[in-house]
Design a protein around this motif. Structure first.
Motif, PDB file in Angstrom:
ATOM      1  N   ALA A 173       0.833  -1.204   0.000  1.00  0.00           N
ATOM      2  CA  ALA A 173       0.000   0.000   0.000  1.00  0.00           C
ATOM      3  C   ALA A 173       0.864   1.248   0.000  1.00  0.00           C
ATOM      4  O   ALA A 173       0.509   2.258  -0.602  1.00  0.00           O
ATOM      5  N   GLN A 174       2.001   1.180   0.661  1.00  0.00           N
ATOM      6  CA  GLN A 174       2.885   2.333   0.699  1.00  0.00           C
ATOM      7  C   GLN A 174       3.447   2.624  -0.695  1.00  0.00           C
ATOM      8  O   GLN A 174       3.585   3.782  -1.076  1.00  0.00           O
ATOM      9  N   THR A 175       3.745   1.593  -1.469  1.00  0.00           N
ATOM     10  CA  THR A 175       4.215   1.775  -2.831  1.00  0.00           C
ATOM     11  C   THR A 175       3.147   2.452  -3.674  1.00  0.00           C
ATOM     12  O   THR A 175       3.442   3.350  -4.462  1.00  0.00           O
ATOM     13  N   ASN A 176       1.887   2.029  -3.514  1.00  0.00           N
ATOM     14  CA  ASN A 176       0.798   2.655  -4.253  1.00  0.00           C
ATOM     15  C   ASN A 176       0.628   4.116  -3.851  1.00  0.00           C
ATOM     16  O   ASN A 176       0.340   4.962  -4.697  1.00  0.00           O
ATOM     17  N   ASP A 177       0.795   4.424  -2.555  1.00  0.00           N
ATOM     18  CA  ASP A 177       0.690   5.810  -2.101  1.00  0.00           C
ATOM     19  C   ASP A 177       1.784   6.666  -2.711  1.00  0.00           C
ATOM     20  O   ASP A 177       1.540   7.807  -3.112  1.00  0.00           O
ATOM     21  N   VAL A 178       2.989   6.143  -2.787  1.00  0.00           N
ATOM     22  CA  VAL A 178       4.097   6.893  -3.380  1.00  0.00           C
ATOM     23  C   VAL A 178       3.831   7.143  -4.854  1.00  0.00           C
ATOM     24  O   VAL A 178       4.047   8.254  -5.355  1.00  0.00           O
ATOM     25  N   ALA A 179       3.349   6.132  -5.565  1.00  0.00           N
ATOM     26  CA  ALA A 179       3.031   6.297  -6.988  1.00  0.00           C
ATOM     27  C   ALA A 179       1.923   7.322  -7.180  1.00  0.00           C
ATOM     28  O   ALA A 179       1.986   8.159  -8.088  1.00  0.00           O
ATOM     29  N   LEU A 180       0.908   7.288  -6.324  1.00  0.00           N
ATOM     30  CA  LEU A 180      -0.189   8.249  -6.424  1.00  0.00           C
ATOM     31  C   LEU A 180       0.302   9.662  -6.143  1.00  0.00           C
ATOM     32  O   LEU A 180      -0.023  10.596  -6.880  1.00  0.00           O
TER      33      LEU A 180
ATOM     34  N   SER B 283       3.370  10.882  -6.435  1.00  0.00           N
ATOM     35  CA  SER B 283       4.238  11.393  -7.503  1.00  0.00           C
ATOM     36  C   SER B 283       3.430  11.706  -8.765  1.00  0.00           C
ATOM     37  O   SER B 283       3.705  12.693  -9.451  1.00  0.00           O
ATOM     38  N   SER B 284       2.412  10.904  -9.056  1.00  0.00           N
ATOM     39  CA  SER B 284       1.560  11.187 -10.220  1.00  0.00           C
ATOM     40  C   SER B 284       0.808  12.500 -10.045  1.00  0.00           C
ATOM     41  O   SER B 284       0.711  13.306 -10.979  1.00  0.00           O
ATOM     42  N   LEU B 285       0.277  12.732  -8.849  1.00  0.00           N
ATOM     43  CA  LEU B 285      -0.436  13.991  -8.596  1.00  0.00           C
ATOM     44  C   LEU B 285       0.509  15.183  -8.623  1.00  0.00           C
ATOM     45  O   LEU B 285       0.139  16.277  -9.088  1.00  0.00           O
ATOM     46  N   THR B 286       1.735  14.983  -8.155  1.00  0.00           N
ATOM     47  CA  THR B 286       2.724  16.066  -8.213  1.00  0.00           C
ATOM     48  C   THR B 286       3.060  16.412  -9.657  1.00  0.00           C
ATOM     49  O   THR B 286       3.100  17.586 -10.031  1.00  0.00           O
TER      50      THR B 286
END
Length: 113
Positions: free
Chosen positions: A2-9, A11-14
């Motif tokens: 879940a932490q990997t998905n949060d990081v991807a989300l 960075s995508s929003l950034t």
């Protein structure tokens, strides 16, 4: 996981915010910034939010719920092959290429006018 998905989300929003700022500076159009936001959010949602365990199986099984045995097999496989999260299915590649290619083309035509 879940932490990997949060990081991807995050960075995508950034990156979406950076692209919105560039579009705003380039076009001075609030409408084009908002279209960029909507296209970006839909693109991010289409790539990051789906239940990959559900879709990461034969497309003929997509009409049926994932069973507990399939879920357990996916979790066991995920632990053994951390680096192979996504499998390449030809139908998925064709669908994503067509949908996202068309959306990016229409977005670019709108932004560049």
């Amino acid at each position: 996981m879940a932490q990997t998905n949060d990081v991807a989300l995050r960075s995508s929003l950034t990156w979406l915010a950076v692209i919105m700022v560039i579009v705003g500076i380039y076009t001075y159009s609030w409408k084009k910034i908002m279209v960029t936001y909507v296209v970006g959010i839909l693109g991010i949602g289409g790539l990051l939010l789906p239940d990959w365990d559900f879709f990461d199986r034969s497309y003929s099984r997509w009409c049926y719920p994932i069973t507990t045995e399939e879920r357990a097999a996916v979790l066991a496989q995920r632990h053994t092959s951390m680096f192979k999260r996504y499998r390449i299915y030809p139908l998925r590649v064709v669908a994503y290429t067509t949908i996202y290619g068309f959306a990016l083309y229409k977005w670019w035509v709108f932004i560049s006018n």
